[in-house]
Design a protein around this motif. Sequence first.
Motif, short mmCIF file in Angstrom:
data_model
loop_
_atom_site.label_atom_id
_atom_site.label_comp_id
_atom_site.label_asym_id
_atom_site.label_seq_id
_atom_site.Cartn_x
_atom_site.Cartn_y
_atom_site.Cartn_z
N TRP A 105 0.79 -1.23 0.00
CA TRP A 105 0.00 0.00 0.00
C TRP A 105 0.82 1.27 0.00
O TRP A 105 0.52 2.20 -0.74
CB TRP A 105 -0.99 -0.01 1.16
CG TRP A 105 -1.95 -1.14 1.02
CD1 TRP A 105 -2.05 -2.24 1.82
CD2 TRP A 105 -2.89 -1.33 -0.03
NE1 TRP A 105 -3.01 -3.10 1.33
CE2 TRP A 105 -3.54 -2.56 0.19
CE3 TRP A 105 -3.25 -0.60 -1.16
CZ2 TRP A 105 -4.53 -3.05 -0.64
CZ3 TRP A 105 -4.24 -1.09 -1.99
CH2 TRP A 105 -4.86 -2.30 -1.73
N GLN A 106 1.84 1.36 0.81
CA GLN A 106 2.62 2.60 0.87
C GLN A 106 3.33 2.91 -0.45
O GLN A 106 3.24 4.02 -0.97
CB GLN A 106 3.62 2.58 2.02
CG GLN A 106 2.98 2.84 3.37
CD GLN A 106 2.27 4.17 3.40
OE1 GLN A 106 1.05 4.23 3.35
NE2 GLN A 106 3.01 5.25 3.48
N TYR A 118 9.60 6.25 -1.93
CA TYR A 118 9.32 5.43 -0.75
C TYR A 118 10.54 4.57 -0.46
O TYR A 118 11.13 3.98 -1.36
CB TYR A 118 8.09 4.55 -1.02
CG TYR A 118 7.77 3.62 0.12
CD1 TYR A 118 7.17 4.10 1.27
CD2 TYR A 118 8.08 2.28 0.04
CE1 TYR A 118 6.88 3.25 2.33
CE2 TYR A 118 7.80 1.42 1.09
CZ TYR A 118 7.20 1.91 2.23
OH TYR A 118 6.92 1.07 3.27
N ARG A 164 0.58 8.86 -6.51
CA ARG A 164 0.74 10.30 -6.29
C ARG A 164 1.68 10.89 -7.33
O ARG A 164 1.49 12.00 -7.81
CB ARG A 164 1.26 10.59 -4.89
CG ARG A 164 0.16 11.10 -3.97
CD ARG A 164 0.70 11.62 -2.68
NE ARG A 164 1.11 10.51 -1.85
CZ ARG A 164 2.14 10.51 -1.03
NH1 ARG A 164 2.87 11.58 -0.90
NH2 ARG A 164 2.43 9.46 -0.32
N ARG A 224 0.75 3.96 -3.01
CA ARG A 224 0.27 5.32 -2.78
C ARG A 224 1.25 6.36 -3.34
O ARG A 224 0.84 7.31 -4.01
CB ARG A 224 0.10 5.53 -1.28
CG ARG A 224 -1.21 6.14 -0.93
CD ARG A 224 -1.37 6.28 0.56
NE ARG A 224 -2.28 5.23 0.99
CZ ARG A 224 -2.17 4.54 2.09
NH1 ARG A 224 -1.19 4.77 2.94
NH2 ARG A 224 -3.05 3.62 2.39
#
Length: 111
Positions: free
Chosen positions: A79-80, A100, A87, A83
């Motif tokens: 998920w991170q 990330y 973005r 995301r």
Amino acid sequence: MSASNDTDKLPAKKVDPIMQEYAKRILGEDADMPDEYASLIIEARRRGRAGLPQPHLKPHRCDKHLQDFLDGIFLGEIWQPARVYFRCLGSKQGEEPERYTLQGDPDSLKR
């Protein structure tokens, strides 16, 4: 037999604006379009299919975020990185989010 029209004598870049737009993406917005840019595009596609390097092509600005996302899938972190990647896709050029940092070891995924 067949009457030649004026478009037969024009270079491809004056006839086909779609090819001109595609060539600008490959060569860059500021590059001067050579008369034979259509052959450049054909050559780039041939080199790509053959797996040869294409020094005039630039990777998409979100490629590194995509790589983090794909590595995260195999490391169990979905998920991170997803995301951050999405973005980046929605951001304007120059306003990309920070990459990330994966918690796992992405080097363990390489062969």
